[in-house]
Design a protein around this motif. Structure first.
Motif, short mmCIF file in Angstrom:
data_model
loop_
_atom_site.label_atom_id
_atom_site.label_comp_id
_atom_site.label_asym_id
_atom_site.label_seq_id
_atom_site.Cartn_x
_atom_site.Cartn_y
_atom_site.Cartn_z
N GLU A 1 4.92 6.96 2.05
CA GLU A 1 5.08 5.66 2.89
C GLU A 1 4.67 4.37 2.10
N THR A 2 5.33 3.32 2.22
CA THR A 2 4.94 2.12 1.70
C THR A 2 5.01 1.03 2.66
N ILE A 3 3.75 0.44 2.84
CA ILE A 3 3.76 -0.92 3.67
C ILE A 3 3.49 -1.87 2.67
N VAL B 1 1.00 -1.42 -0.11
CA VAL B 1 0.04 0.07 -0.02
C VAL B 1 0.90 1.20 0.00
N GLU B 2 0.64 1.90 -1.17
CA GLU B 2 1.29 3.28 -1.20
C GLU B 2 0.76 4.40 -0.60
N VAL B 3 1.14 5.05 0.54
CA VAL B 3 0.49 6.38 1.09
C VAL B 3 0.98 7.41 0.18
N GLN B 4 0.30 8.08 -0.43
CA GLN B 4 0.17 9.36 -1.22
C GLN B 4 -0.10 10.63 -0.88
N ASP B 5 0.50 11.82 -0.77
CA ASP B 5 -0.08 13.08 -0.29
C ASP B 5 -0.84 13.21 -1.58
N ALA B 6 -1.62 14.45 -1.47
CA ALA B 6 -2.69 15.13 -2.08
C ALA B 6 -1.88 15.31 -3.91
N ALA B 7 -0.64 15.55 -3.85
CA ALA B 7 0.04 15.56 -4.96
C ALA B 7 0.48 14.47 -5.80
N GLY B 8 0.31 13.38 -5.01
CA GLY B 8 0.73 11.93 -5.37
C GLY B 8 2.08 11.46 -5.02
N ASN B 9 2.69 12.25 -4.28
CA ASN B 9 3.99 11.88 -3.83
C ASN B 9 3.89 10.87 -2.78
N VAL B 10 4.66 9.65 -2.87
CA VAL B 10 4.65 8.57 -2.11
C VAL B 10 5.38 9.03 -0.69
#
Length: 130
Positions: free
Chosen positions: A123-125, A112-121
């Motif tokens: 965190e990755t779980i 699961v990639e956690v991305q900010d509103a701009a699409g930047n990753v």
């Protein structure tokens, strides 16, 4: 020369107001894949789950938000995107979670990639279904 004056004025105003327009520095303080989320906390966390689990949750605590924003939980099986869930972040320390129903045939490596509103990753779980 006169037509360039408004542009010069805007640049000067921008330079005179440093820090006014800053990108938020979101980060993930806590992250887990779990069997459930109860009272805003992950339950049954792990990195390996049985193929017949049915559903798992991705829980994250996001810090650094200045006001309201969003993050996305993007679920991948291998390199195939299986879901993209937009989640509201309402403050500087905010817990969010999403869930994914899993078909027993969907074994193997997941993330699961956690991305900010701009699409930047941010965190990755990673986890495995077997």
């Amino acid at each position: 020369m006169r037509s360039a004056m408004p542009l010069v004025l805007l640049v000067a105003i921008g330079l005179a107001m440093p820090g006014r327009v800053q990108a938020q520095q979101l980060s993930v303080e806590e992250a887990a894949i779990a069997l459930d989320v109860v009272d805003r906390a992950p339950v049954g966390t792990g990195s390996t789950f049985r193929a017949d689990v049915g559903r798992v949750f991705c829980f994250t605590r996001v810090i650094g938000a200045e006001g309201e924003t969003t993050v996305h939980h993007v679920w991948y099986q291998g390199d195939e995107e299986r879901a993209n869930v937009e989640l509201r972040v309402g403050g500087s320390s905010w817990r969010v979670w999403s869930s994914k129903a899993l078909v027993p045939e969907w074994t193997g490596g997941w993330r699961v990639e956690v991305q900010d509103a701009a699409g930047n990753v941010i965190e990755t779980i990673q986890f495995t279904v077997q």
